[in-house]
Design a protein around this motif. Structure first.
Motif, PDB file in Angstrom:
ATOM      1  N   ALA A  35      37.164  41.371 -17.146  1.00  0.00           N
ATOM      2  CA  ALA A  35      38.310  41.062 -16.302  1.00  0.00           C
ATOM      3  C   ALA A  35      39.611  40.993 -17.088  1.00  0.00           C
ATOM      4  CB  ALA A  35      38.072  39.742 -15.566  1.00  0.00           C
ATOM      5  N   TYR A  36      39.513  40.829 -18.413  1.00  0.00           N
ATOM      6  CA  TYR A  36      40.720  40.608 -19.207  1.00  0.00           C
ATOM      7  C   TYR A  36      40.887  41.549 -20.386  1.00  0.00           C
ATOM      8  CZ  TYR A  36      40.752  36.345 -16.481  1.00  0.00           C
ATOM      9  OH  TYR A  36      40.753  35.459 -15.430  1.00  0.00           O
ATOM     10  N   LEU A  37      39.854  42.312 -20.741  1.00  0.00           N
ATOM     11  CA  LEU A  37      39.928  43.123 -21.946  1.00  0.00           C
ATOM     12  C   LEU A  37      41.011  44.189 -21.862  1.00  0.00           C
ATOM     13  CD1 LEU A  37      38.864  43.708 -24.742  1.00  0.00           C
ATOM     14  CD2 LEU A  37      37.068  45.137 -23.728  1.00  0.00           C
ATOM     15  N   PHE A 245      43.942  48.713 -11.266  1.00  0.00           N
ATOM     16  CA  PHE A 245      44.540  47.737 -10.360  1.00  0.00           C
ATOM     17  C   PHE A 245      45.026  46.479 -11.097  1.00  0.00           C
ATOM     18  CE2 PHE A 245      43.864  45.025  -6.323  1.00  0.00           C
ATOM     19  CZ  PHE A 245      45.178  45.229  -5.932  1.00  0.00           C
ATOM     20  N   PRO A 246      44.257  45.906 -12.046  1.00  0.00           N
ATOM     21  CA  PRO A 246      44.779  44.742 -12.772  1.00  0.00           C
ATOM     22  C   PRO A 246      46.062  45.056 -13.546  1.00  0.00           C
ATOM     23  CG  PRO A 246      42.429  44.928 -13.094  1.00  0.00           C
ATOM     24  CD  PRO A 246      42.858  46.183 -12.403  1.00  0.00           C
ATOM     25  N   PHE A 264      41.638  37.935  -7.849  1.00  0.00           N
ATOM     26  CA  PHE A 264      40.407  38.711  -8.019  1.00  0.00           C
ATOM     27  C   PHE A 264      39.192  37.925  -7.552  1.00  0.00           C
ATOM     28  CE2 PHE A 264      36.708  39.947 -10.525  1.00  0.00           C
ATOM     29  CZ  PHE A 264      36.646  41.301 -10.268  1.00  0.00           C
ATOM     30  N   LEU A 265      39.268  36.598  -7.593  1.00  0.00           N
ATOM     31  CA  LEU A 265      38.138  35.773  -7.169  1.00  0.00           C
ATOM     32  C   LEU A 265      37.778  35.997  -5.697  1.00  0.00           C
ATOM     33  CD1 LEU A 265      38.872  32.358  -8.925  1.00  0.00           C
ATOM     34  CD2 LEU A 265      37.212  34.100  -9.564  1.00  0.00           C
ATOM     35  N   LEU A 266      38.719  36.514  -4.894  1.00  0.00           N
ATOM     36  CA  LEU A 266      38.387  36.843  -3.506  1.00  0.00           C
ATOM     37  C   LEU A 266      37.226  37.822  -3.454  1.00  0.00           C
ATOM     38  CD1 LEU A 266      41.971  37.324  -2.003  1.00  0.00           C
ATOM     39  CD2 LEU A 266      40.336  35.507  -1.413  1.00  0.00           C
ATOM     40  N   ILE A 314      48.353  42.532  -2.199  1.00  0.00           N
ATOM     41  CA  ILE A 314      47.312  42.652  -3.215  1.00  0.00           C
ATOM     42  C   ILE A 314      46.036  41.962  -2.753  1.00  0.00           C
ATOM     43  CG2 ILE A 314      46.670  41.938  -5.556  1.00  0.00           C
ATOM     44  CD1 ILE A 314      49.601  42.435  -6.334  1.00  0.00           C
ATOM     45  N   ALA A 315      46.178  40.810  -2.102  1.00  0.00           N
ATOM     46  CA  ALA A 315      45.009  40.116  -1.556  1.00  0.00           C
ATOM     47  C   ALA A 315      44.323  40.962  -0.487  1.00  0.00           C
ATOM     48  CB  ALA A 315      45.420  38.764  -0.982  1.00  0.00           C
TER      49      ALA A 315
END
Length: 412
Positions: A35-37, A245-246, A264-266, A314-315
Motif C-alpha cells: 500500500a505504501y511502497l 491510483f494511489p 483505501f480501507l473502504l 475518490i471514495a
C-alpha cells in the motif's frame, strides 16, 4: 454455523480455516508494504516519477518467472515447500528496506523480492484452496481466501497509515513481523504432496487427488490461452487501482498518504461484508458473464474522475471498483482451475500469478509514465478500454470451455 462463519457468509472446513490463518498473516505483511511502497519510491527516493515507474516495472518482472516456476515446483513437490519459500523471500524484502534505507537500489530490490515472495506464496495458497474444495464450492472457497486477504489489507494498511508519520522504518518492521509469524505457522501446515491424501477434514482424497487426467484438448488449450490473456488485462486494470491510483490521489488530487490509506480501507471493508455474498447473489450468471460484468465495473469506476474529483469522488471510485473486484477474483480463479487437469492446478495458479505480475509491469511501465505525461483523464480512459477488452476475452474463454467440456465428467 459459528458467528465468524455468519460474518464470512459461508461454512469453513478445518483445512480451509488453516489456509485462511496463513493467508491473513502473509497478506498483512505484504499489504503493509504494497500500500505504501510505490509512494515511498516516488516521494522519498531521489528518482523522478517516470523513472520510478520503469524501475518498479523491471523489479516486478521477477514475478513472471516466479509464478510459473513456483506452480511447476508445487505440482512436482509440495505446496508447503513453495509456501515456505515464498514467505521467506517476502520477509527478506522488508528486511532489506530496514537495513538499507533511502537507497534507490534497495527500494527496487525490495520491490523485486516482494513480488517474487508474494507470487510464490499466493500460488501455493491458491493451489491448496483448489485442492481442498470441489467444483461446486470452489468459487466460494476462493471468495473466502480473497475476503481474508482484504481483512489483512485492512490491518496492514491501517497500521501503515498510523506508522507512516513515525517513519518508513516502522512500516517495514511491522511488515517483517507479520510475515515471520506466518512463516513460523507454515511449519504446522498439513498439505498433500503429489498423489497424496487431502488434509484431515478436507474433501475425500479422490476429489483432490493429483492423479493423471487426459491432456487438455486443443480447444481447451486455446481457451486457457484466451483466459490467460484476459487475466493479464484484468490484472493490469486491478493494478492500476493499487499502483497508479494511489500516486494520482497523492500527486494529482492532493491527498496525503495517510488520507489515501484511510480511503483505501473502504475496499477491504466492502470485501469483508460482501465478498462471499455477492458471488452467491450473482450465481445465476455463468463465469463468463460474471467476469464481463466485473471488468466493466472496474474500468468504468475510474471514469468518475473525468467528471469530478475530490475526496468524495475518490471514495466513489473505490466503492464501484471494489464491487467489480469482488466478482473478478474468485471467478477468474475458478475458470482457470476448471480448465486445468487436476495434476496441473498449481501450474494454472502460477499462470494466474504471472498474469498478475504482468499486470504490475504494464501498469508501472505504462500507467505511471502515462499519468505523469498526460494526466488523469487520458489514463482512466485507457484503463476503461483495457477493462472492456478483458471482459470480452473472458466471455470468449468461457464459451470455448463450455464447448470443449460439454458432456465430459466433472472433476474437482
Amino acid at each position: 454455523m459459528t458467528v465468524w462463519e455468519g460474518l464470512l457468509g459461508a461454512r469453513v472446513t478445518p483445512p480451509v480455516r488453516m489456509l485462511l490463518i496463513l493467508a491473513s498473516l502473509g497478506y498483512a505483511g505484504q499489504w503493509t508494504m504494497t500500500a505504501y511502497l510505490t509512494i515511498y519510491v516516488v516521494t522519498t527516493l531521489p528518482v523522478t516519477q517516470a523513472t520510478a515507474g520503469l524501475l518498479l516495472a523491471a523489479a516486478s518482472a521477477a514475478g513472471l518467472v516466479a509464478g510459473p516456476t513456483g506452480g511447476r515446483l508445487a505440482d512436482a513437490t509440495s505446496r508447503r515447500t513453495v509456501l515456505l519459500l515464498g514467505t521467506t523471500v517476502q520477509a527478506a524484502a522488508a528486511l532489506l528496506l530496514l537495513l538499507v534505507p533511502r537507497e534507490p537500489a534497495a527500494g527496487i530490490g525490495a520491490a523485486a523480492l516482494l513480488t517474487t515472495g508474494a507470487t510464490l506464496r499466493t500460488t501455493a495458497l491458491n493451489a491448496l484452496a483448489a485442492d481442498v474444495s470441489t467444483e461446486t464450492d470452489r468459487d466460494t472457497t476462493f471468495a473466502l481466501m480473497r475476503m481474508v486477504m482484504n481483512i489483512a489489507a485492512v490491518v496492514g494498511t491501517a497500521l501503515g497509515a498510523v506508522l507512516v508519520p513515525a517513519g518508513w522504518q516502522a512500516v517495514w518492521a511491522t511488515s517483517l513481523a507479520a510475515t515471520l509469524l506466518g512463516l513460523v505457522l507454515c511449519r504446522w501446515l498439513q498439505a498433500p504432496g503429489p498423489g497424496g491424501p487431502a488434509p484431515t477434514g478436507g474433501a475425500p482424497a479422490d476429489t483432490v487427488s493429483y492423479g493423471a487426467e487426459p491432456s487438455p484438448a486443443p480447444g481447451r488449450k486455446r481457451a486457457v490461452r484466451v483466459a490467460a490473456a484476459a487475466s493479464l488485462l484484468a490484472c493490469t486494470v486491478y493494478n492500476c487501482f493499487e499502483i497508479v491510483f494511489p500516486v494520482a490521489a497523492v500527486r494529482e488530487y492532493g491527498l496525503s498518504p495517510s488520507v489515501w490509506g484511510l480511503l483505501f480501507l473502504l475496499n477491504p471493508v466492502i470485501v469483508l461484508l460482501f465478498q462471499v455474498r455477492l458471488v452467491a447473489w450473482t450465481g445465476a450468471l455463468n463465469r463468463g458473464r460474471r467476469l464481463m460484468l466485473a471488468t466493466c465495473l472496474m474500468g468504468a469506476s475510474f471514469m468518475i474522475l473525468t467528471v469530478t474529483r475530490g475526496v468524495a469522488a475518490i471514495a466513489a471510485v473505490v466503492v464501484v471498483f471494489t464491487v467489480g473486484e469482488i466478482l473478478l477474483g474468485p471467478t477468474m480463479q475458478g475458470l482457470l482451475i476448471a480448465l486445468a487437469p487436476a495434476d496441473k492446478r498449481a501450474g494454472a495458479m502460477g499462470l494466474l500469478s504471472a498474469a498478475t505480475t504482468g499486470g504490475v509491469i504494464l501498469t508501472t511501465a505504462g500507467g505511471i509514465p502515462l499519468l505523469a505525461a498526460a494526466g488523469g483523464n487520458l489514463t482512466w480512459t485507457v484503463v476503461t478500454v483495457v477493462a472492456v477488452a478483458s471482459g470480452l476475452l473472458f466471455g470468449r474463454a468461457h464459451r470455448a470451455a463450455v464447448r470443449t467440456t460439454r458432456g465430459a465428467p466433472q472433476r474437482a
